[in-house]
Design a protein around this motif. Sequence first.
Motif, PDB file in Angstrom:
ATOM      1  N   TYR A  30      19.946  -8.545  35.160  1.00 46.41           N
ATOM      2  CA  TYR A  30      20.626  -7.250  35.249  1.00 46.41           C
ATOM      3  C   TYR A  30      19.623  -6.103  35.263  1.00 46.41           C
ATOM      4  O   TYR A  30      19.761  -5.159  36.045  1.00 46.41           O
ATOM      5  CB  TYR A  30      21.615  -7.071  34.096  1.00 46.41           C
ATOM      6  CG  TYR A  30      22.800  -7.994  34.169  1.00 46.41           C
ATOM      7  CD1 TYR A  30      23.462  -8.242  35.369  1.00 46.41           C
ATOM      8  CD2 TYR A  30      23.271  -8.636  33.034  1.00 46.41           C
ATOM      9  CE1 TYR A  30      24.545  -9.091  35.436  1.00 46.41           C
ATOM     10  CE2 TYR A  30      24.362  -9.485  33.086  1.00 46.41           C
ATOM     11  CZ  TYR A  30      24.997  -9.712  34.285  1.00 46.41           C
ATOM     12  OH  TYR A  30      26.075 -10.540  34.343  1.00 46.41           O
ATOM     13  N   LEU A  31      18.611  -6.196  34.430  1.00 48.58           N
ATOM     14  CA  LEU A  31      17.580  -5.163  34.400  1.00 48.58           C
ATOM     15  C   LEU A  31      16.880  -5.060  35.750  1.00 48.58           C
ATOM     16  O   LEU A  31      16.682  -3.969  36.289  1.00 48.58           O
ATOM     17  CB  LEU A  31      16.567  -5.458  33.290  1.00 48.58           C
ATOM     18  CG  LEU A  31      15.429  -4.477  33.141  1.00 48.58           C
ATOM     19  CD1 LEU A  31      15.954  -3.092  32.764  1.00 48.58           C
ATOM     20  CD2 LEU A  31      14.443  -4.969  32.098  1.00 48.58           C
ATOM     21  N   TRP A  40      21.121  -3.067  46.212  1.00 51.57           N
ATOM     22  CA  TRP A  40      22.149  -3.682  47.052  1.00 51.57           C
ATOM     23  C   TRP A  40      22.878  -2.599  47.835  1.00 51.57           C
ATOM     24  O   TRP A  40      23.122  -1.506  47.336  1.00 51.57           O
ATOM     25  CB  TRP A  40      23.142  -4.432  46.163  1.00 51.57           C
ATOM     26  CG  TRP A  40      24.278  -5.002  46.940  1.00 51.57           C
ATOM     27  CD1 TRP A  40      24.256  -6.128  47.702  1.00 51.57           C
ATOM     28  CD2 TRP A  40      25.591  -4.473  47.056  1.00 51.57           C
ATOM     29  NE1 TRP A  40      25.476  -6.340  48.277  1.00 51.57           N
ATOM     30  CE2 TRP A  40      26.322  -5.332  47.902  1.00 51.57           C
ATOM     31  CE3 TRP A  40      26.225  -3.347  46.544  1.00 51.57           C
ATOM     32  CZ2 TRP A  40      27.650  -5.112  48.226  1.00 51.57           C
ATOM     33  CZ3 TRP A  40      27.546  -3.129  46.868  1.00 51.57           C
ATOM     34  CH2 TRP A  40      28.242  -4.003  47.700  1.00 51.57           C
ATOM     35  N   ARG A  41      23.181  -2.930  49.090  1.00 54.99           N
ATOM     36  CA  ARG A  41      23.900  -1.989  49.954  1.00 54.99           C
ATOM     37  C   ARG A  41      25.233  -2.594  50.366  1.00 54.99           C
ATOM     38  O   ARG A  41      25.272  -3.748  50.814  1.00 54.99           O
ATOM     39  CB  ARG A  41      23.071  -1.686  51.199  1.00 54.99           C
ATOM     40  CG  ARG A  41      21.803  -0.948  50.852  1.00 54.99           C
ATOM     41  CD  ARG A  41      21.113  -0.429  52.097  1.00 54.99           C
ATOM     42  NE  ARG A  41      19.926   0.286  51.686  1.00 54.99           N
ATOM     43  CZ  ARG A  41      18.702  -0.115  51.956  1.00 54.99           C
ATOM     44  NH1 ARG A  41      18.500  -1.202  52.666  1.00 54.99           N
ATOM     45  NH2 ARG A  41      17.678   0.587  51.534  1.00 54.99           N
ATOM     46  N   THR A  54      20.694 -14.208  43.655  1.00 60.55           N
ATOM     47  CA  THR A  54      19.343 -14.407  44.206  1.00 60.55           C
ATOM     48  C   THR A  54      18.294 -13.870  43.234  1.00 60.55           C
ATOM     49  O   THR A  54      17.274 -14.515  42.986  1.00 60.55           O
ATOM     50  CB  THR A  54      19.209 -13.718  45.573  1.00 60.55           C
ATOM     51  OG1 THR A  54      20.182 -14.278  46.463  1.00 60.55           O
ATOM     52  CG2 THR A  54      17.817 -13.904  46.161  1.00 60.55           C
ATOM     53  N   ILE A  55      18.553 -12.706  42.682  1.00 58.71           N
ATOM     54  CA  ILE A  55      17.653 -12.150  41.675  1.00 58.71           C
ATOM     55  C   ILE A  55      17.612 -13.080  40.463  1.00 58.71           C
ATOM     56  O   ILE A  55      16.544 -13.346  39.907  1.00 58.71           O
ATOM     57  CB  ILE A  55      18.091 -10.727  41.270  1.00 58.71           C
ATOM     58  CG1 ILE A  55      17.925  -9.766  42.454  1.00 58.71           C
ATOM     59  CG2 ILE A  55      17.310 -10.233  40.054  1.00 58.71           C
ATOM     60  CD1 ILE A  55      18.542  -8.403  42.235  1.00 58.71           C
ATOM     61  N   ALA A  60      14.900 -16.872  36.870  1.00 61.45           N
ATOM     62  CA  ALA A  60      14.870 -18.182  36.216  1.00 61.45           C
ATOM     63  C   ALA A  60      13.558 -18.909  36.506  1.00 61.45           C
ATOM     64  O   ALA A  60      12.954 -19.505  35.608  1.00 61.45           O
ATOM     65  CB  ALA A  60      16.058 -19.025  36.668  1.00 61.45           C
ATOM     66  N   VAL A  61      13.102 -18.840  37.738  1.00 61.77           N
ATOM     67  CA  VAL A  61      11.836 -19.482  38.099  1.00 61.77           C
ATOM     68  C   VAL A  61      10.683 -18.837  37.323  1.00 61.77           C
ATOM     69  O   VAL A  61       9.832 -19.536  36.763  1.00 61.77           O
ATOM     70  CB  VAL A  61      11.588 -19.402  39.625  1.00 61.77           C
ATOM     71  CG1 VAL A  61      10.170 -19.789  39.974  1.00 61.77           C
ATOM     72  CG2 VAL A  61      12.590 -20.275  40.368  1.00 61.77           C
ATOM     73  N   THR A  62      10.672 -17.523  37.258  1.00 60.05           N
ATOM     74  CA  THR A  62       9.641 -16.813  36.499  1.00 60.05           C
ATOM     75  C   THR A  62       9.704 -17.205  35.026  1.00 60.05           C
ATOM     76  O   THR A  62       8.681 -17.459  34.390  1.00 60.05           O
ATOM     77  CB  THR A  62       9.811 -15.291  36.654  1.00 60.05           C
ATOM     78  OG1 THR A  62       9.704 -14.961  38.035  1.00 60.05           O
ATOM     79  CG2 THR A  62       8.780 -14.519  35.849  1.00 60.05           C
ATOM     80  N   TRP A  63      10.903 -17.262  34.484  1.00 64.32           N
ATOM     81  CA  TRP A  63      11.104 -17.631  33.082  1.00 64.32           C
ATOM     82  C   TRP A  63      10.555 -19.035  32.817  1.00 64.32           C
ATOM     83  O   TRP A  63       9.864 -19.264  31.829  1.00 64.32           O
ATOM     84  CB  TRP A  63      12.595 -17.569  32.770  1.00 64.32           C
ATOM     85  CG  TRP A  63      12.951 -17.730  31.327  1.00 64.32           C
ATOM     86  CD1 TRP A  63      13.169 -18.894  30.648  1.00 64.32           C
ATOM     87  CD2 TRP A  63      13.154 -16.688  30.385  1.00 64.32           C
ATOM     88  NE1 TRP A  63      13.500 -18.633  29.358  1.00 64.32           N
ATOM     89  CE2 TRP A  63      13.495 -17.285  29.160  1.00 64.32           C
ATOM     90  CE3 TRP A  63      13.077 -15.296  30.460  1.00 64.32           C
ATOM     91  CZ2 TRP A  63      13.757 -16.536  28.024  1.00 64.32           C
ATOM     92  CZ3 TRP A  63      13.362 -14.567  29.324  1.00 64.32           C
ATOM     93  CH2 TRP A  63      13.679 -15.186  28.122  1.00 64.32           C
ATOM     94  N   LEU A  64      10.873 -19.976  33.700  1.00 67.00           N
ATOM     95  CA  LEU A  64      10.415 -21.353  33.532  1.00 67.00           C
ATOM     96  C   LEU A  64       8.898 -21.460  33.645  1.00 67.00           C
ATOM     97  O   LEU A  64       8.264 -22.216  32.911  1.00 67.00           O
ATOM     98  CB  LEU A  64      11.094 -22.266  34.553  1.00 67.00           C
ATOM     99  CG  LEU A  64      12.576 -22.493  34.322  1.00 67.00           C
ATOM    100  CD1 LEU A  64      13.208 -23.183  35.526  1.00 67.00           C
ATOM    101  CD2 LEU A  64      12.820 -23.288  33.049  1.00 67.00           C
ATOM    102  N   ARG A  65       8.316 -20.715  34.552  1.00 62.66           N
ATOM    103  CA  ARG A  65       6.855 -20.723  34.680  1.00 62.66           C
ATOM    104  C   ARG A  65       6.196 -20.206  33.412  1.00 62.66           C
ATOM    105  O   ARG A  65       5.229 -20.786  32.925  1.00 62.66           O
ATOM    106  CB  ARG A  65       6.416 -19.879  35.872  1.00 62.66           C
ATOM    107  CG  ARG A  65       6.630 -20.557  37.182  1.00 62.66           C
ATOM    108  CD  ARG A  65       6.124 -19.702  38.319  1.00 62.66           C
ATOM    109  NE  ARG A  65       6.363 -20.361  39.573  1.00 62.66           N
ATOM    110  CZ  ARG A  65       6.559 -19.734  40.720  1.00 62.66           C
ATOM    111  NH1 ARG A  65       6.526 -18.413  40.764  1.00 62.66           N
ATOM    112  NH2 ARG A  65       6.785 -20.411  41.823  1.00 62.66           N
ATOM    113  N   ARG A  66       6.705 -19.093  32.894  1.00 61.43           N
ATOM    114  CA  ARG A  66       6.145 -18.534  31.662  1.00 61.43           C
ATOM    115  C   ARG A  66       6.289 -19.519  30.512  1.00 61.43           C
ATOM    116  O   ARG A  66       5.370 -19.724  29.741  1.00 61.43           O
ATOM    117  CB  ARG A  66       6.857 -17.239  31.287  1.00 61.43           C
ATOM    118  CG  ARG A  66       6.368 -16.054  32.030  1.00 61.43           C
ATOM    119  CD  ARG A  66       6.933 -14.793  31.406  1.00 61.43           C
ATOM    120  NE  ARG A  66       7.205 -13.846  32.448  1.00 61.43           N
ATOM    121  CZ  ARG A  66       8.271 -13.088  32.539  1.00 61.43           C
ATOM    122  NH1 ARG A  66       9.212 -13.151  31.628  1.00 61.43           N
ATOM    123  NH2 ARG A  66       8.435 -12.258  33.530  1.00 61.43           N
TER     124      ARG A  66
END
Length: 99
Positions: A30-31, A40-41, A54-55, A60-66
Amino acid sequence: MIEGVDHQALLKFLAGLVGDDAEDVAQETYLQALTAPTPWRPNGPASKQTWVFTIAKRQAVTWLRRRGRRQVAEARSRMTPMAAVPVEWDLMHDELGNE
């Protein structure tokens, strides 16, 4: 939350990706959506929900990598150097010979 986005569906989607961290990743989503450089348009090719999901997937991918890097670092810090591990060569030799 963002109007037009099913929060429960988002949490369910994220739970499948990050498990118990779904609520935290949803908040990050959300942030990111609210501060996105390209918002978004309504006339765009994707619905608002698709755009947010999509965001969410990217978050989630970034979270899992971290989390993965953090877990690897923690595991490495707990590892004992091999020289400090007592090895019972005779016992290992007997076990390997009996297989």
